[in-house]
Design a protein around this motif. Structure first.
Motif, PDB file in Angstrom:
ATOM      1  N   ALA A   1      65.687   6.884  41.104  1.00  0.00           N
ATOM      2  CA  ALA A   1      65.312   7.548  42.352  1.00  0.00           C
ATOM      3  C   ALA A   1      66.392   7.362  43.414  1.00  0.00           C
ATOM      4  O   ALA A   1      66.763   8.303  44.115  1.00  0.00           O
ATOM      5  CB  ALA A   1      63.975   7.014  42.851  1.00  0.00           C
ATOM      6  N   GLY A   2      66.913   6.148  43.522  1.00  0.00           N
ATOM      7  CA  GLY A   2      67.970   5.889  44.491  1.00  0.00           C
ATOM      8  C   GLY A   2      69.246   6.636  44.171  1.00  0.00           C
ATOM      9  O   GLY A   2      69.947   7.118  45.066  1.00  0.00           O
ATOM     10  N   LEU A   3      69.565   6.761  42.875  1.00  0.00           N
ATOM     11  CA  LEU A   3      70.768   7.474  42.467  1.00  0.00           C
ATOM     12  C   LEU A   3      70.648   8.963  42.779  1.00  0.00           C
ATOM     13  O   LEU A   3      71.604   9.585  43.267  1.00  0.00           O
ATOM     14  CB  LEU A   3      71.011   7.264  40.972  1.00  0.00           C
ATOM     15  N   ALA A   4      69.465   9.546  42.505  1.00  0.00           N
ATOM     16  CA  ALA A   4      69.255  10.961  42.819  1.00  0.00           C
ATOM     17  C   ALA A   4      69.344  11.209  44.316  1.00  0.00           C
ATOM     18  O   ALA A   4      69.973  12.176  44.774  1.00  0.00           O
ATOM     19  CB  ALA A   4      67.895  11.409  42.280  1.00  0.00           C
ATOM     20  N   TYR A   5      68.726  10.324  45.087  1.00  0.00           N
ATOM     21  CA  TYR A   5      68.784  10.449  46.544  1.00  0.00           C
ATOM     22  C   TYR A   5      70.207  10.275  47.059  1.00  0.00           C
ATOM     23  O   TYR A   5      70.660  11.003  47.955  1.00  0.00           O
ATOM     24  CB  TYR A   5      67.848   9.419  47.177  1.00  0.00           C
ATOM     25  N   SER A   6      70.948   9.322  46.483  1.00  0.00           N
ATOM     26  CA  SER A   6      72.320   9.064  46.926  1.00  0.00           C
ATOM     27  C   SER A   6      73.229  10.259  46.664  1.00  0.00           C
ATOM     28  O   SER A   6      74.184  10.497  47.412  1.00  0.00           O
ATOM     29  CB  SER A   6      72.877   7.822  46.214  1.00  0.00           C
ATOM     30  N   ASN A   7      72.955  11.012  45.605  1.00  0.00           N
ATOM     31  CA  ASN A   7      73.761  12.192  45.320  1.00  0.00           C
ATOM     32  C   ASN A   7      73.644  13.226  46.428  1.00  0.00           C
ATOM     33  O   ASN A   7      74.638  13.835  46.833  1.00  0.00           O
ATOM     34  CB  ASN A   7      73.331  12.807  43.991  1.00  0.00           C
ATOM     35  N   LEU A   8      72.436  13.422  46.935  1.00  0.00           N
ATOM     36  CA  LEU A   8      72.258  14.369  48.030  1.00  0.00           C
ATOM     37  C   LEU A   8      72.846  13.832  49.327  1.00  0.00           C
ATOM     38  O   LEU A   8      73.389  14.588  50.128  1.00  0.00           O
ATOM     39  CB  LEU A   8      70.774  14.695  48.212  1.00  0.00           C
ATOM     40  N   VAL A   9      72.717  12.513  49.542  1.00  0.00           N
ATOM     41  CA  VAL A   9      73.333  11.917  50.728  1.00  0.00           C
ATOM     42  C   VAL A   9      74.847  12.089  50.677  1.00  0.00           C
ATOM     43  O   VAL A   9      75.495  12.389  51.682  1.00  0.00           O
ATOM     44  CB  VAL A   9      72.961  10.427  50.841  1.00  0.00           C
ATOM     45  N   TYR A  10      75.416  11.913  49.490  1.00  0.00           N
ATOM     46  CA  TYR A  10      76.859  12.119  49.318  1.00  0.00           C
ATOM     47  C   TYR A  10      77.260  13.535  49.719  1.00  0.00           C
ATOM     48  O   TYR A  10      78.228  13.736  50.457  1.00  0.00           O
ATOM     49  CB  TYR A  10      77.254  11.856  47.868  1.00  0.00           C
ATOM     50  N   ASP A  11      76.518  14.512  49.234  1.00  0.00           N
ATOM     51  CA  ASP A  11      76.857  15.899  49.543  1.00  0.00           C
ATOM     52  C   ASP A  11      76.688  16.179  51.031  1.00  0.00           C
ATOM     53  O   ASP A  11      77.483  16.913  51.628  1.00  0.00           O
ATOM     54  CB  ASP A  11      75.983  16.847  48.713  1.00  0.00           C
ATOM     55  N   TRP A  12      75.646  15.592  51.639  1.00  0.00           N
ATOM     56  CA  TRP A  12      75.446  15.792  53.070  1.00  0.00           C
ATOM     57  C   TRP A  12      76.576  15.155  53.875  1.00  0.00           C
ATOM     58  O   TRP A  12      77.101  15.763  54.818  1.00  0.00           O
ATOM     59  CB  TRP A  12      74.106  15.197  53.505  1.00  0.00           C
ATOM     60  N   VAL A  13      76.962  13.930  53.522  1.00  0.00           N
ATOM     61  CA  VAL A  13      78.035  13.250  54.252  1.00  0.00           C
ATOM     62  C   VAL A  13      79.338  14.031  54.123  1.00  0.00           C
ATOM     63  O   VAL A  13      80.097  14.185  55.090  1.00  0.00           O
ATOM     64  CB  VAL A  13      78.202  11.809  53.734  1.00  0.00           C
ATOM     65  N   LYS A  14      79.611  14.537  52.931  1.00  0.00           N
ATOM     66  CA  LYS A  14      80.830  15.324  52.720  1.00  0.00           C
ATOM     67  C   LYS A  14      80.832  16.561  53.613  1.00  0.00           C
ATOM     68  O   LYS A  14      81.838  16.850  54.289  1.00  0.00           O
ATOM     69  CB  LYS A  14      80.921  15.736  51.253  1.00  0.00           C
ATOM     70  N   ALA A  15      79.719  17.293  53.640  1.00  0.00           N
ATOM     71  CA  ALA A  15      79.630  18.483  54.478  1.00  0.00           C
ATOM     72  C   ALA A  15      79.654  18.132  55.964  1.00  0.00           C
ATOM     73  O   ALA A  15      80.302  18.816  56.768  1.00  0.00           O
ATOM     74  CB  ALA A  15      78.355  19.270  54.144  1.00  0.00           C
ATOM     75  N   ALA A  16      78.960  17.047  56.335  1.00  0.00           N
ATOM     76  CA  ALA A  16      78.914  16.649  57.744  1.00  0.00           C
ATOM     77  C   ALA A  16      80.298  16.259  58.243  1.00  0.00           C
ATOM     78  O   ALA A  16      80.689  16.611  59.366  1.00  0.00           O
ATOM     79  CB  ALA A  16      77.929  15.493  57.925  1.00  0.00           C
ATOM     80  N   MET A  17      81.073  15.532  57.428  1.00  0.00           N
ATOM     81  CA  MET A  17      82.424  15.136  57.835  1.00  0.00           C
ATOM     82  C   MET A  17      83.338  16.354  57.931  1.00  0.00           C
ATOM     83  O   MET A  17      84.062  16.525  58.910  1.00  0.00           O
ATOM     84  CB  MET A  17      82.999  14.131  56.832  1.00  0.00           C
ATOM     85  N   MET A  18      83.318  17.187  56.906  1.00  0.00           N
ATOM     86  CA  MET A  18      84.221  18.332  56.866  1.00  0.00           C
ATOM     87  C   MET A  18      83.956  19.282  58.028  1.00  0.00           C
ATOM     88  O   MET A  18      84.870  19.655  58.782  1.00  0.00           O
ATOM     89  CB  MET A  18      84.064  19.074  55.539  1.00  0.00           C
ATOM     90  N   PHE A  19      82.683  19.660  58.203  1.00  0.00           N
ATOM     91  CA  PHE A  19      82.352  20.576  59.290  1.00  0.00           C
ATOM     92  C   PHE A  19      82.443  19.898  60.648  1.00  0.00           C
ATOM     93  O   PHE A  19      82.726  20.540  61.658  1.00  0.00           O
ATOM     94  CB  PHE A  19      80.951  21.154  59.084  1.00  0.00           C
ATOM     95  N   GLY A  20      82.207  18.582  60.693  1.00  0.00           N
ATOM     96  CA  GLY A  20      82.307  17.875  61.960  1.00  0.00           C
ATOM     97  C   GLY A  20      83.727  17.871  62.500  1.00  0.00           C
ATOM     98  O   GLY A  20      83.953  18.087  63.701  1.00  0.00           O
TER      99      GLY A  20
END
Length: 326
Positions: free
Chosen positions: A105-124
């Motif tokens: 469960a933590g690994l699945a959740y971390s994958n989405l957090v990874y994608d969000w952080v990547k998008a948040a940094m790039m667009f930020g």
């Protein structure tokens, strides 16, 4: 997508046409050209042609602080991703099958957090540069932890604004009619499938997300009809909020499972689903659901308080017409 936005806005223009230089300036504005986000032409054109350029108080300080924060986050995340193999572990099914339910469960959740952080940094970073040019670009995506409805599930607000303006809202209208909403979501995810690249994984991802978006409307329509609406009014606001929070917690994990498909592979998503729903029942399933339920309730309470701050109730006259203000 920029050229399509320009063409559609040009068709809607009542007086004359936009110029070719407008298209070049819109399509090749450097910060947006390399990584996005996609800003629809009507918004870009109005902001670029604004001649009254002023800075708000402490705006440059806010821009500088955001730039430093983004730089710090980039360095921290870069170090973390060299040692935390979030994306490579799900590809090793022999290792994944040995993990506990909570680790999965933590690994699945971390994958989405990874994608969000990547998008948040790039667009930020890009948005910080665009703000220096007096533009108001689309904001970074909403954190995955705060998502519990499919209507807000998007990792690129620019693409989401584009799809809503030209497809989803155009066909769906007010999104209250079941058949119009179904047609709007099918057309939207058909275009999204073409944009992502048609393949089996994208087909499955599009189908389940399209279904989830419509299922939310079906459930809302069902609960608005008697006798369910009558029962909800009788049980009170607090109990109604708890029941809705339980549904939202389950909805959160469907969002996680559906979007893990796009980030990893079908086998990993099926394994997470089986372990959390079937093999992990009742201990792991109910434990994960309870933790998610508490998180959803905290998020909803924060959103409620923010809504009260953004739109406070008018002060009521007391003591013979005089108004009290704390």
């Amino acid at each position: 997508m920029r050229c399509m936005s320009f063409a559609l806005e040009n068709c809607e223009k009542k007086d004359g046409n936009y110029t070719f230089s407008d298209l070049l300036r819109y399509n090749f504005y450097l910060p947006f050209f390399f990584f996005g986000p996609i800003m629809t032409f009507d918004r870009f054109h109005v902001q670029v042609n604004n001649t009254q350029l002023t800075r708000k108080e402490r705006e440059m300080w806010n821009i500088t602080s955001k730039a430093l924060v983004h730089l710090g986050v980039i360095l921290v995340v870069d170090v973390f991703f060299h040692y935390l193999y979030i994306l490579t572990i799900p590809n090793d099914m022999k290792l994944v099958t040995k993990l506990s339910d909570w680790c999965l469960a933590g690994l699945a959740y971390s994958n989405l957090v990874y994608d969000w952080v990547k998008a948040a940094m790039m667009f930020g970073v890009i948005n910080t540069v665009a703000t220096l040019d007096h533009l108001d670009p689309p904001q970074p995506p909403k954190c995955i932890t705060m998502l519990y409805v499919f209507a807000e599930t998007h990792f690129d607000r620019g693409i989401n604004d584009w799809l809503c303006k030209y497809v989803y809202d155009y066909i769906g209208g007010d999104h209250n009619q079941i058949f119009k909403e179904l047609l709007a979501t099918i057309c939207t995810f058909a275009i999204t499938t073409l944009w992502l690249g048609p393949c089996e994984l994208v087909y499955i991802w599009s189908f389940f997300n399209c279904f989830g978006l419509n299922f939310e409307l079906w459930v809302a329509k069902l609960f608005s009809l008697p006798p369910l609406s009558t029962i909800e009014r009788v049980m009170g606001e607090a109990m109604s909020r708890r029941i809705r929070g339980l549904f939202n917690a389950a909805n959160f994990w469907t969002i996680v499972l559906y979007n893990v498909l796009a980030l990893n592979n079908l086998e990993f998503a099926k394994l997470v689903g089986k372990r959390l729903i079937f093999k992990g029942f009742p201990l792991s399933s109910l434990s994960v659901l309870l933790v998610t339920y508490c998180g959803v309730q905290l998020v909803k309470e924060r959103e409620r308080q923010q809504a009260l701050l953004d739109d406070p109730e008018p002060v009521k006259p007391v003591d013979g017409g005089k108004e009290k203000a704390e």
